[in-house]
Design an enzyme around this catalytic site. Structure first.
Site, PDB file in Angstrom:
ATOM      1  N   GLU A 255      55.521  15.623 -33.828  1.00  0.00           N
ATOM      2  CA  GLU A 255      54.300  16.010 -34.535  1.00  0.00           C
ATOM      3  C   GLU A 255      54.227  17.529 -34.473  1.00  0.00           C
ATOM      4  OE1 GLU A 255      49.949  16.880 -33.672  1.00  0.00           O
ATOM      5  OE2 GLU A 255      50.364  14.870 -32.890  1.00  0.00           O
ATOM      6  N   CYS A 294      46.052  20.548 -34.549  1.00  0.00           N
ATOM      7  CA  CYS A 294      47.152  20.324 -35.482  1.00  0.00           C
ATOM      8  C   CYS A 294      46.657  19.725 -36.789  1.00  0.00           C
ATOM      9  CB  CYS A 294      48.205  19.414 -34.857  1.00  0.00           C
ATOM     10  SG  CYS A 294      47.541  17.833 -34.281  1.00  0.00           S
TER      11      CYS A 294
END
Length: 833
Positions: A255, A294
């Site tokens: 990720e 994120c």
């Protein structure tokens, strides 16, 4: 200066060298350090595979889920200490809530997934596949826990959530974890890990934590291990190309940084709720966690004619954001995690400013409340504007991991979609619109480049978790630049840590392997009616063949009149020409009802209720004068939680086959679910004979195994509670708070013992009341007399309901349940049972 510790190979330890300092993000003071020298990484990984893995793999999904649930409750009770430590990362209370309680929420959510898995250590996936016409050779898929460790390399921004959202999934799958938090916030992960280890809830080896950067961590991973990484795309690509990962074919989930986009729909003009929601969402995503998410919005894509409106509205919204010491209530945004991160954000903004102009904020000036801006890692929110986004590259490639976002215009929805895709893969996108056609066009065309898409409008606003909130039941990840991986995702995430294997064989063999009865497998004839068995004693394949029943014209007509189902095939035999029916036809649901009449056991027993119908098929019509019999077979058992006023039970899925008695041809089948009670094996039934036998063992010198009661105090306490149960004492208020009373009341139905040391509401803890009777013998007689009065009361008043101090209003049966638990508790306390 205190060193941050690692928990490896069953103990807490520190590295041997002096260590690298770790700084408070608000004050800039060094308060701890990290050292990793001397850690034996290969042995740490092997310890997890063996010590933790062996225990976890043997646990059932239900056991693992209940373990996570227990751990979530344990950590929640201790959350305040984590909040206090989280302030050092620069996080506000709201920021920390996302990290800390969001992490615990992942434990709760994954614990609930146990209901979607079988009551065994491995999973059976999908339906059986017939590989032969006769059904004697078939296949199924099972999924077993990998015999490795999950290596989690985490980012600095969510030290708690980042650890628990991953570990919850691998623990549910039966795989242990080795967690590597980012050094700058690892002290918070360390604190949570210390509580987890201290709880003793997880088996030893299920969690190991190395608080520091270990460059050699991937050198000895094996094919059964799983590696996950959260961080920069550049670092992720280096790790993904590690030779050991390639040689061993180790699953790697990444990720990475993500230039997430939020689009303002053309219909969402100033003055609409959608415009206001959009501004609020962007402001939140820029400032929550100081933009260190994120999933934060990095690109603000708005209609060309609304750029000025959005810029002005965002400027006003950002003006209200107060910056400073996150401990202060008036502060809405804290700091970045470190001064190194401040410099990284400054560098990124300077690069973005080559293609966009700063329209809000200043890299050199910032006002703070309760903190020294020069000492801490503070930065102002920065809003940029790029007027020619199709001619620029940096704004679609460079992420400033802080409170930074860029406005860019579009002329039509096709352009907006193209701009969103220019990020080359993102974790999440969103669109604010009240036009579902716009929403559909955007979602369908942008989905290829995003892991999640949120549609923002007035209908969902109050319940929305927001653009930047990954949820345990949804996939978290994204294609391309975002890393191409997936995390969480409910059942999908758990399967990432399981090995899928196709198994082939006979239906009988596959029934034994899967724990699910497969069609055409051999039946296991039950010694008695299956409905007489408790949940634990029922096994897949256990079967009963019923006697016959012949359907008559009268049956069919009566069923039509009873249900009002007058479909022509059942009621008008003159209209059958050209249909598939030859004669008056039995209703499909009459066939199922008649089948139930054949297989249901009428007497009261462990089967508590009909729970539903999963599948039902009618293979050919049945007519009047046709005769059938039924085969009832246990197909599968599914455990369940019970919190209401009912005894512990599980679900049994019964495979019901209806056969033509003349030809033995199967004509219908269904899967019927019943709720079946579990055995009560915890408590001894307290009959008068059993009570007398127990009391014969009691003397004045008998010592309790816990508590301060003497034998006579115990009997006088029981006598008093029998007075309440008999209605002689009712002048009191229920002591249990109303908000938990129902839960406490319902606990009478479970098979769990009263906790040792439970305090009676009218007694002061660890204090003995003056005795009322002259000796133990008198107390025994008074106890027995009062119990007889209790029994007599309910014999004369079977419908009565009386108050209890702890459990609220109780009827006759609930009073019996309380008596059984209560006597077992105190008789065990004095060693009488």
């Amino acid at each position: 200066m205190k060193k941050i510790e690692h928990y490896v190979q069953g103990h807490w330890t520190t590295g041997k060298e002096e260590g690298t300092p770790v700084y408070d993000a608000i004050t800039g003071d060094a308060f701890s350090s990290i050292a990793i020298e001397g850690l034996d990484i290969p042995e740490i990984l092997n310890y997890g595979r063996t010590k933790g893995g062996e225990v976890l793999r043997k646990m059932t999904f239900q056991e693992r889920g209940n373990m996570l649930k227990k751990l979530a409750f344990y950590l929640t009770k201790r959350k305040e200490a984590f909040y206090e430590l989280s302030y050092r990362t620069g996080a506000t209370r709201v920021d920390s809530w996302i990290d800390i309680e969001g992490g615990f929420g992942n434990l709760f959510a994954n614990a609930s997934l146990r209901k979607l898995f079988p009551n065994q250590s491995y999973h059976v996936e999908g339906d059986a596949i017939d590989l032969s016409r006769g059904g004697r050779f078939m296949a199924h898929h099972i999924m077993v826990p990998k015999k490795g460790v999950a290596v989690h390399i985490n980012a600095f921004n969510f030290p708690v959530w980042g650890m628990l959202e991953k570990c919850a999934v691998n623990w549910m799958a039966g795989v242990p974890a080795v967690v590597l938090p980012a050094p700058s916030s690892s002290y918070l992960a360390e604190a949570v890990a210390k509580e987890i280890i201290a709880s003793g809830i997880l088996p030893e080896g299920a969690l190991q934590i190395i608080n520091g950067t270990v460059k050699s961590i991937l050198d000895t991973v094996e094919s059964q291990d799983v590696v996950t990484f959260t961080g920069s795309a550049a670092t992720g690509r280096l790790l993904k190309a590690h030779p050991q990962l390639i040689n061993e074919s180790v699953p790697f989930t990444m990720e990475a940084d993500s230039l997430n986009a939020s689009v303002l729909g053309e219909d969402a003009k100033p003055g609409t709720l959608e415009f206001d929601l959009f501004i609020k969402e962007v402001r939140n995503e820029m400032t929550v966690k100081c933009g260190q998410k994120c999933t934060a919005i990095r690109r603000i894509i708005v209609p060309q004619n609304l750029v000025e409106d959005v810029q002005i509205a965002l400027g006003k919204a950002l003006d209200k954001v107060t910056i400073g010491d996150p401990r202060l209530k008036e502060v809405r945004m804290g700091s970045l995690v470190s001064k190194q991160q401040v410099q990284a954000v400054r560098d990124s903004v300077n690069d973005l400013a080559k293609e966009a102009q700063i329209v809000y904020g200043n890299l050199d000036t910032i006002e703070t409340i309760g903190a020294d801006a020069k000492k801490g890692a503070f930065i102002s929110p920065i809003l940029l504007r790029a007027d020619h986004p199709f001619q620029n590259n940096i704004i679609h490639e460079r992420e400033a991991f802080g409170p930074v976002s860029t406005i860019m215009p579009y002329n039509n929805l096709e352009e907006a979609i193209t701009l969103a895709q220019m990020g080359k893969g993102s974790l999440v996108s969103s669109i604010a619109t009240n036009d579902d056609k716009i929403a559909k066009e955007y979602v369908v065309n942008a989905a290829s480049h995003h892991g999640r898409i949120l549609v923002i409008n007035r209908d969902m606003a109050k319940q929305s978790t927001g653009h930047g909130s990954p949820l345990p039941y949804l996939v978290h990840g994204g294609p391309g630049r975002a890393g191409g991986g997936e995390e969480m995702g409910g059942v999908r995430g758990i399967k990432h840590y399981l090995q899928r294997t196709a198994i082939q064989g006979s239906p009988t063999t596959l029934t034994e392997i899967t724990g699910i009865y497969q069609q055409n497998a051999e039946y296991k004839e039950a010694d008695q009616h299956p409905f007489k068995y408790h949940w634990e004693d029922i096994q897949p394949g256990m079967s009963l063949k019923t006697h016959n029943r012949t359907f008559t014209d009268t049956d069919i007509i009566n069923f039509a009149n009873l249900t009002w189902d007058h479909f022509y095939a059942h009621t008008d035999i003159t209209s059958l020409d050209g249909s598939i029916f030859e004669k008056r036809t039995a209703h499909g649901y009459f066939i199922i009802s008649a089948a139930a009449g054949l297989f249901v056991y009428p007497n009261k027993g462990p089967v508590a209720a009909n729970y539903g119908l999963e599948e039902c098929r009618f293979l050919r019509p049945l007519y009047h004068n046709d005769t059938v019999y039924v085969r009832l077979t246990c197909k599968q058992k599914v455990d369940r939680d019970v919190s209401s006023a009912e005894h512990p039970s599980g679900i049994v899925k019964w495979y019901v086959e209806v056969f033509d008695a003349l030809t033995d041809e199967k004509v219908a089948f269904a899967t019927v679910l019943t709720m079946v009670e579990k055995k009560q094996q915890t408590f001894i039934e307290m009959t008068s004979e059993k009570i007398n036998a127990c009391l014969e063992k009691l003397s004045a010198d008998t010592k309790p195994k816990w508590g301060v009661m003497t034998p006579q105090h115990m009997l006088e306490h029981l006598e008093f509670t029998y007075k309440i149960a008999a209605g002689e004492i009712q002048d009191f208020d229920v002591a249990t708070p109303e908000k938990i009373l129902e839960k406490v009341h319902n606990s009478l139905y479970n098979y769990e013992k009263f906790p040792k040391g439970t305090n009676f509401p009218l007694l002061e803890k660890d204090t003995l009341e003056p005795l009322k009777h002259p000796d133990l013998e008198t107390a025994i007689e008074k106890f027995k007399e009062q119990r007889e009065k209790y029994l007599e009361f309910f014999k004369d008043n079977p419908e009565a309901k009386l108050k209890n101090l702890v459990f609220g209003e109780l009827d006759k049966y609930e009073s019996y349940l309380l008596e059984r638990k209560h006597l077992n508790h105190h008789f065990e306390q004095f060693g009488l049972i």
